[in-house]
Design a protein around this motif. Structure first.
Motif, PDB file in Angstrom:
ATOM      1  N   UNK A   1       0.877  -1.308   0.251  1.00 28.87           N
ATOM      2  CA  UNK A   1      -0.160   0.283   0.182  1.00 28.87           C
ATOM      3  C   UNK A   1       1.270   1.310   0.318  1.00 28.87           C
ATOM      4  N   UNK A   2       2.622   1.282  -0.326  1.00 25.05           N
ATOM      5  CA  UNK A   2       3.236   2.367   0.029  1.00 25.05           C
ATOM      6  C   UNK A   2       3.150   3.200  -1.536  1.00 25.05           C
ATOM      7  N   UNK A   3       2.487   4.605  -1.102  1.00 27.82           N
ATOM      8  CA  UNK A   3       2.841   4.986  -2.498  1.00 27.82           C
ATOM      9  C   UNK A   3       4.610   5.724  -2.637  1.00 27.82           C
ATOM     10  N   UNK A   4       5.355   5.403  -3.843  1.00 24.86           N
ATOM     11  CA  UNK A   4       6.980   5.380  -3.789  1.00 24.86           C
ATOM     12  C   UNK A   4       6.898   6.423  -5.343  1.00 24.86           C
ATOM     13  N   UNK A   5       7.912   7.608  -4.837  1.00 25.06           N
ATOM     14  CA  UNK A   5       8.712   7.726  -6.331  1.00 25.06           C
ATOM     15  C   UNK A   5       9.618   6.752  -6.617  1.00 25.06           C
ATOM     16  N   UNK A   6       9.545   6.689  -7.688  1.00 22.62           N
ATOM     17  CA  UNK A   6      11.010   6.466  -8.034  1.00 22.62           C
ATOM     18  C   UNK A   6      12.070   7.220  -9.096  1.00 22.62           C
ATOM     19  N   UNK A   7      13.333   6.643  -8.886  1.00 24.58           N
ATOM     20  CA  UNK A   7      14.679   7.713  -9.647  1.00 24.58           C
ATOM     21  C   UNK A   7      13.616   7.747 -11.484  1.00 24.58           C
ATOM     22  N   UNK A   8      13.774   6.710 -11.514  1.00 21.03           N
ATOM     23  CA  UNK A   8      13.277   7.269 -13.152  1.00 21.03           C
ATOM     24  C   UNK A   8      11.801   7.034 -13.245  1.00 21.03           C
ATOM     25  N   UNK A   9      11.279   8.100 -14.271  1.00 16.03           N
ATOM     26  CA  UNK A   9       9.565   8.144 -14.494  1.00 16.03           C
ATOM     27  C   UNK A   9       9.562   6.988 -16.029  1.00 16.03           C
ATOM     28  N   UNK A  10       7.760   6.808 -15.655  1.00 19.62           N
ATOM     29  CA  UNK A  10       7.515   5.794 -16.299  1.00 19.62           C
ATOM     30  C   UNK A  10       7.370   6.486 -17.771  1.00 19.62           C
ATOM     31  N   UNK A  11       7.461   5.947 -18.696  1.00 16.79           N
ATOM     32  CA  UNK A  11       7.085   5.640 -20.048  1.00 16.79           C
ATOM     33  C   UNK A  11       5.903   6.536 -20.661  1.00 16.79           C
ATOM     34  N   UNK A  12       5.106   7.044 -18.930  1.00 17.90           N
ATOM     35  CA  UNK A  12       3.879   7.256 -19.322  1.00 17.90           C
ATOM     36  C   UNK A  12       4.193   8.578 -18.663  1.00 17.90           C
ATOM     37  N   UNK A  13       4.786   8.785 -18.021  1.00 23.20           N
ATOM     38  CA  UNK A  13       5.647  10.138 -17.191  1.00 23.20           C
ATOM     39  C   UNK A  13       5.205  10.243 -15.924  1.00 23.20           C
ATOM     40  N   UNK A  14       4.475   9.681 -15.359  1.00 26.45           N
ATOM     41  CA  UNK A  14       4.484   8.983 -13.649  1.00 26.45           C
ATOM     42  C   UNK A  14       5.604   8.312 -13.076  1.00 26.45           C
ATOM     43  N   UNK A  15       6.189   8.832 -12.165  1.00 29.49           N
ATOM     44  CA  UNK A  15       7.191   8.387 -11.199  1.00 29.49           C
ATOM     45  C   UNK A  15       6.794   7.409  -9.732  1.00 29.49           C
TER      46      UNK A  15
END
Length: 64
Positions: free
Chosen positions: A8-22
């Motif tokens: 259930x954690x929501x995390x921000x990753x270093x590299x964005x997904x191709x859709x633009x969200x990280x």
């Protein structure tokens, strides 16, 4: 050192997904973890070690 990850954690990753969200939500934990992109709802499996290295910060913590 092992990060304390919760389902259930929501995390921000270093590299964005191709859709633009990280931003990703952790759906399942184990040796491999399942993540859901919060931009396009795409789900991926990632090794826990790689996930721990890829996390930039925690946005929201899941229930313990």
């Amino acid at each position: 050192m092992v990060l304390k990850l919760l389902e259930g954690d929501i995390v921000e990753l270093k590299k964005p997904h191709p859709c633009g969200s990280n931003r990703w939500q952790i759906l399942r934990l184990g040796a491999d973890c399942r993540l859901k992109c919060l931009g396009c709802n795409h789900q991926v499996w990632l090794e826990r070690v790689k996930l721990e290295k890829a996390i930039k910060k925690f946005i929201e913590r899941g229930a313990e």
